[in-house]
Design a protein around this motif. Sequence first.
Motif, PDB file in Angstrom:
ATOM      1  N   GLY A  13       0.835  -1.214   0.000  1.00 39.66           N
ATOM      2  CA  GLY A  13       0.000   0.000   0.000  1.00 39.66           C
ATOM      3  C   GLY A  13       0.858   1.247   0.000  1.00 39.66           C
ATOM      4  N   ALA A  14       1.907   1.248  -0.842  1.00 40.60           N
ATOM      5  CA  ALA A  14       2.905   2.332  -0.807  1.00 40.60           C
ATOM      6  C   ALA A  14       2.545   3.514  -1.702  1.00 40.60           C
ATOM      7  CB  ALA A  14       4.269   1.775  -1.217  1.00 40.60           C
ATOM      8  N   ARG A  41      -1.511  -1.949  -5.563  1.00 42.13           N
ATOM      9  CA  ARG A  41      -2.320  -2.865  -6.370  1.00 42.13           C
ATOM     10  C   ARG A  41      -2.514  -2.394  -7.796  1.00 42.13           C
ATOM     11  NH1 ARG A  41      -8.240  -2.614  -3.440  1.00 42.13           N
ATOM     12  NH2 ARG A  41      -8.047  -0.490  -2.666  1.00 42.13           N
ATOM     13  N   LEU A  67       1.233  -5.483  -6.224  1.00 43.69           N
ATOM     14  CA  LEU A  67       0.836  -6.466  -5.190  1.00 43.69           C
ATOM     15  C   LEU A  67      -0.546  -6.063  -4.687  1.00 43.69           C
ATOM     16  CD1 LEU A  67       2.963  -7.699  -2.120  1.00 43.69           C
ATOM     17  CD2 LEU A  67       0.495  -7.363  -2.028  1.00 43.69           C
ATOM     18  N   ASP A  68      -1.523  -6.919  -4.968  1.00 45.88           N
ATOM     19  CA  ASP A  68      -2.879  -6.717  -4.464  1.00 45.88           C
ATOM     20  C   ASP A  68      -3.074  -7.678  -3.293  1.00 45.88           C
ATOM     21  OD1 ASP A  68      -5.587  -6.641  -3.937  1.00 45.88           O
ATOM     22  OD2 ASP A  68      -6.184  -6.597  -6.048  1.00 45.88           O
ATOM     23  N   ALA A  69      -3.250  -7.127  -2.096  1.00 50.50           N
ATOM     24  CA  ALA A  69      -3.352  -7.964  -0.899  1.00 50.50           C
ATOM     25  C   ALA A  69      -4.592  -8.864  -0.937  1.00 50.50           C
ATOM     26  CB  ALA A  69      -3.391  -7.085   0.343  1.00 50.50           C
ATOM     27  N   ASP A  70      -5.497  -8.551  -1.828  1.00 51.00           N
ATOM     28  CA  ASP A  70      -6.753  -9.273  -1.974  1.00 51.00           C
ATOM     29  C   ASP A  70      -6.651 -10.388  -3.015  1.00 51.00           C
ATOM     30  OD1 ASP A  70      -9.211  -9.282  -0.931  1.00 51.00           O
ATOM     31  OD2 ASP A  70     -10.025  -7.644  -2.143  1.00 51.00           O
ATOM     32  N   ASN A  97       1.405  -2.770   5.404  1.00 44.79           N
ATOM     33  CA  ASN A  97       0.718  -1.498   5.662  1.00 44.79           C
ATOM     34  C   ASN A  97      -0.653  -1.418   4.999  1.00 44.79           C
ATOM     35  OD1 ASN A  97       0.540   1.611   6.007  1.00 44.79           O
ATOM     36  ND2 ASN A  97       0.544   1.311   3.772  1.00 44.79           N
ATOM     37  N   ILE A 158       1.194  -3.000  10.344  1.00 46.13           N
ATOM     38  CA  ILE A 158       0.565  -1.726  10.698  1.00 46.13           C
ATOM     39  C   ILE A 158      -0.895  -2.020  11.058  1.00 46.13           C
ATOM     40  CG2 ILE A 158       0.071   0.647  10.027  1.00 46.13           C
ATOM     41  CD1 ILE A 158       3.112  -0.051  10.188  1.00 46.13           C
ATOM     42  N   SER A 159      -1.122  -2.083  12.364  1.00 48.32           N
ATOM     43  CA  SER A 159      -2.439  -2.432  12.880  1.00 48.32           C
ATOM     44  C   SER A 159      -3.118  -1.173  13.418  1.00 48.32           C
ATOM     45  CB  SER A 159      -2.298  -3.513  13.949  1.00 48.32           C
ATOM     46  OG  SER A 159      -3.562  -3.965  14.339  1.00 48.32           O
ATOM     47  N   GLY A 211      -1.371   5.830  15.258  1.00 55.28           N
ATOM     48  CA  GLY A 211      -2.122   6.983  15.770  1.00 55.28           C
ATOM     49  C   GLY A 211      -3.307   7.230  14.845  1.00 55.28           C
ATOM     50  N   THR A 215      -5.562  10.718   6.707  1.00 56.71           N
ATOM     51  CA  THR A 215      -5.370  10.074   5.403  1.00 56.71           C
ATOM     52  C   THR A 215      -6.782   9.813   4.893  1.00 56.71           C
ATOM     53  OG1 THR A 215      -5.446   7.871   6.373  1.00 56.71           O
ATOM     54  CG2 THR A 215      -3.258   8.859   6.177  1.00 56.71           C
ATOM     55  N   LEU A 217      -8.185   7.004   4.864  1.00 53.07           N
ATOM     56  CA  LEU A 217      -8.785   6.080   5.839  1.00 53.07           C
ATOM     57  C   LEU A 217      -9.068   6.782   7.171  1.00 53.07           C
ATOM     58  CD1 LEU A 217      -7.698   2.425   6.424  1.00 53.07           C
ATOM     59  CD2 LEU A 217      -7.934   3.941   8.383  1.00 53.07           C
ATOM     60  N   GLY A 218      -8.158   7.606   7.621  1.00 51.60           N
ATOM     61  CA  GLY A 218      -8.299   8.255   8.931  1.00 51.60           C
ATOM     62  C   GLY A 218      -9.306   9.403   8.918  1.00 51.60           C
TER      63      GLY A 218
HETATM   64  N1  NAP Z   1      -5.046   6.665   9.181  1.00 51.40           N
HETATM   65  C1  NAP Z   1      -5.306   6.246  10.405  1.00 51.40           C
HETATM   66  O1  NAP Z   1      -5.822   6.993  11.263  1.00 51.40           O
HETATM   67  C2  NAP Z   1      -4.955   4.839  10.807  1.00 51.40           C
HETATM   68  C3  NAP Z   1      -5.151   4.473  12.147  1.00 51.40           C
HETATM   69  C4  NAP Z   1      -4.827   3.182  12.550  1.00 51.40           C
HETATM   70  C5  NAP Z   1      -4.313   2.288  11.638  1.00 51.40           C
HETATM   71  N2  NAP Z   1      -4.144   2.656  10.333  1.00 51.40           N
HETATM   72  C6  NAP Z   1      -3.617   1.619   9.412  1.00 51.40           C
HETATM   73  O2  NAP Z   1      -2.576   2.151   8.622  1.00 51.40           O
HETATM   74  C7  NAP Z   1      -2.540   1.478   7.357  1.00 51.40           C
HETATM   75  C8  NAP Z   1      -2.469   2.516   6.247  1.00 51.40           C
HETATM   76  O3  NAP Z   1      -3.627   3.314   6.317  1.00 51.40           O
HETATM   77  P1  NAP Z   1      -3.747   4.781   5.698  1.00 51.40           P
HETATM   78  O4  NAP Z   1      -4.292   5.655   6.767  1.00 51.40           O
HETATM   79  O5  NAP Z   1      -2.519   5.152   4.980  1.00 51.40           O
HETATM   80  O6  NAP Z   1      -4.945   4.513   4.673  1.00 51.40           O
HETATM   81  P2  NAP Z   1      -5.197   5.015   3.188  1.00 51.40           P
HETATM   82  O7  NAP Z   1      -4.691   6.406   3.019  1.00 51.40           O
HETATM   83  O8  NAP Z   1      -6.618   4.732   2.904  1.00 51.40           O
HETATM   84  O9  NAP Z   1      -4.255   4.056   2.328  1.00 51.40           O
HETATM   85  C9  NAP Z   1      -4.519   2.675   2.302  1.00 51.40           C
HETATM   86  C10 NAP Z   1      -3.492   2.023   1.402  1.00 51.40           C
HETATM   87  O10 NAP Z   1      -3.785   0.616   1.362  1.00 51.40           O
HETATM   88  C11 NAP Z   1      -3.885   0.237   0.001  1.00 51.40           C
HETATM   89  N3  NAP Z   1      -4.743  -0.925  -0.199  1.00 51.40           N
HETATM   90  C12 NAP Z   1      -6.039  -1.085   0.125  1.00 51.40           C
HETATM   91  N4  NAP Z   1      -6.467  -2.292  -0.274  1.00 51.40           N
HETATM   92  C13 NAP Z   1      -5.398  -2.895  -0.871  1.00 51.40           C
HETATM   93  C14 NAP Z   1      -5.197  -4.144  -1.483  1.00 51.40           C
HETATM   94  N5  NAP Z   1      -6.169  -5.053  -1.623  1.00 51.40           N
HETATM   95  N6  NAP Z   1      -3.959  -4.437  -1.971  1.00 51.40           N
HETATM   96  C15 NAP Z   1      -2.956  -3.544  -1.863  1.00 51.40           C
HETATM   97  N7  NAP Z   1      -3.098  -2.337  -1.328  1.00 51.40           N
HETATM   98  C16 NAP Z   1      -4.302  -2.022  -0.827  1.00 51.40           C
HETATM   99  C17 NAP Z   1      -4.419   1.469  -0.711  1.00 51.40           C
HETATM  100  O11 NAP Z   1      -4.201   1.352  -2.100  1.00 51.40           O
HETATM  101  P3  NAP Z   1      -5.264   1.911  -3.237  1.00 51.40           P
HETATM  102  O12 NAP Z   1      -4.808   3.300  -3.547  1.00 51.40           O
HETATM  103  O13 NAP Z   1      -5.084   0.969  -4.368  1.00 51.40           O
HETATM  104  O14 NAP Z   1      -6.618   1.868  -2.625  1.00 51.40           O
HETATM  105  C18 NAP Z   1      -3.571   2.528  -0.041  1.00 51.40           C
HETATM  106  O15 NAP Z   1      -2.274   2.545  -0.583  1.00 51.40           O
HETATM  107  C19 NAP Z   1      -3.802   0.605   7.302  1.00 51.40           C
HETATM  108  O16 NAP Z   1      -3.467  -0.735   7.556  1.00 51.40           O
HETATM  109  C20 NAP Z   1      -4.675   1.160   8.423  1.00 51.40           C
HETATM  110  O17 NAP Z   1      -5.520   0.191   8.979  1.00 51.40           O
HETATM  111  C21 NAP Z   1      -4.444   3.899   9.913  1.00 51.40           C
END
Ligand code: NAP
Length: 258
Positions: A13-14, A41, A67-70, A97, A158-159, A211, A215, A217-218
């Motif tokens: 997920g870089a 992915r 790499l698609d984690a799915d 991640n 990264i949980s 934290g 993003t 997601l956040g």
């Molecule tokens: N942000 C927060 O507040 C927070 C808090 C706790 C934990 N986390 C954890 O931190 C990690 C990163 O989150 P983030 O905040 O950076 O989220 P994000 O901005 O939504 O980014 C998620 C990343 O995961 C990738 N991804 C999703 N499904 C995938 C798949 N099937 N195969 C490969 N890549 C995939 C996305 O790629 P696409 O562009 O292709 O969708 C994107 O690069 C996650 O594991 C999340 O649970 C985040």
Amino acid sequence: MATVKACNILITGANRGLGLETVKQLLEDSCPKRHIFATCRNPDGPKSEALRELAKKHPSVITIIRLDADDPCSIKESAKKVGSLLGNNGLNLLVNNAGILARGTIQTSSVESMKNTFSTNVIGPLLIIQEYLPYLKKAAKASGTPGMSCSKAAVINISTVGGSISTMPSLFKKFPVLPYCVSKAGFNMLTVLASEELKADEILCMALHPGWVKTELGGEKAPLEPKESVEGMLRVIGSLTEQQHGGFMDYTGKTIPW
Ligand SMILES: NC(=O)c1ccc[n+]([C@@H]2O[C@H](COP(=O)([O-])OP(=O)(O)OC[C@H]3O[C@@H](n4cnc5c(N)ncnc54)[C@H](OP(=O)(O)O)[C@@H]3O)[C@@H](O)[C@H]2O)c1
């Protein structure tokens, strides 16, 4: 500034969010033999443009890998490709991640959201560890140093505190994201069991909570910027020893209860 000394690093997920910020910060420190396998992915898609730009500027350091984690086939393919690029070298640091969030409560969570979160957040990382294990083992053997560290061989998952069974009930009203939390609790168990199994090979394995970060997601309300979260996580990752093997910490280095 990153303090991670690992040479060969793979991040899932870089292409955006915390994954992209991690790649950026790893470029800032002066680790001469560093190579980053930045996986995503859809390397050619619009959401990967920033990563493509970065790789163009640093072609000798970054290789983008699909790499698609799915998708188990894409995980296998990626490992074959990375293995051929590593040659005789091992993989020092694997950062699981990539992750997805789905909302829901006991009354509203759908079969689809449970299956999707489990597939990406639990099954994907399991298969990724399986496929990359030979390269992690190679790095651990080649290091010739006792103990554990991320410069030797490590898996960082990264949980989230949302996957903490003892903490989440008090946060559930504010964050009604049951499928996400249940899958991350599974991911936490995966971390603990991986640490048990990989101990003999001296591969460090632990879970890290970034934290609450701004993003996709956040969301906008999150108090932390990706820069601060990733700076903290890299500081923690760089300081890990066998003492933290099998543990759960946040980006400040504080231990989180399971
Ligand atoms: N942000 C927060 O507040 C927070 C808090 C706790 C934990 N986390 C954890 O931190 C990690 C990163 O989150 P983030 O905040 O950076 O989220 P994000 O901005 O939504 O980014 C998620 C990343 O995961 C990738 N991804 C999703 N499904 C995938 C798949 N099937 N195969 C490969 N890549 C995939 C996305 O790629 P696409 O562009 O292709 O969708 C994107 O690069 C996650 O594991 C999340 O649970 C985040």
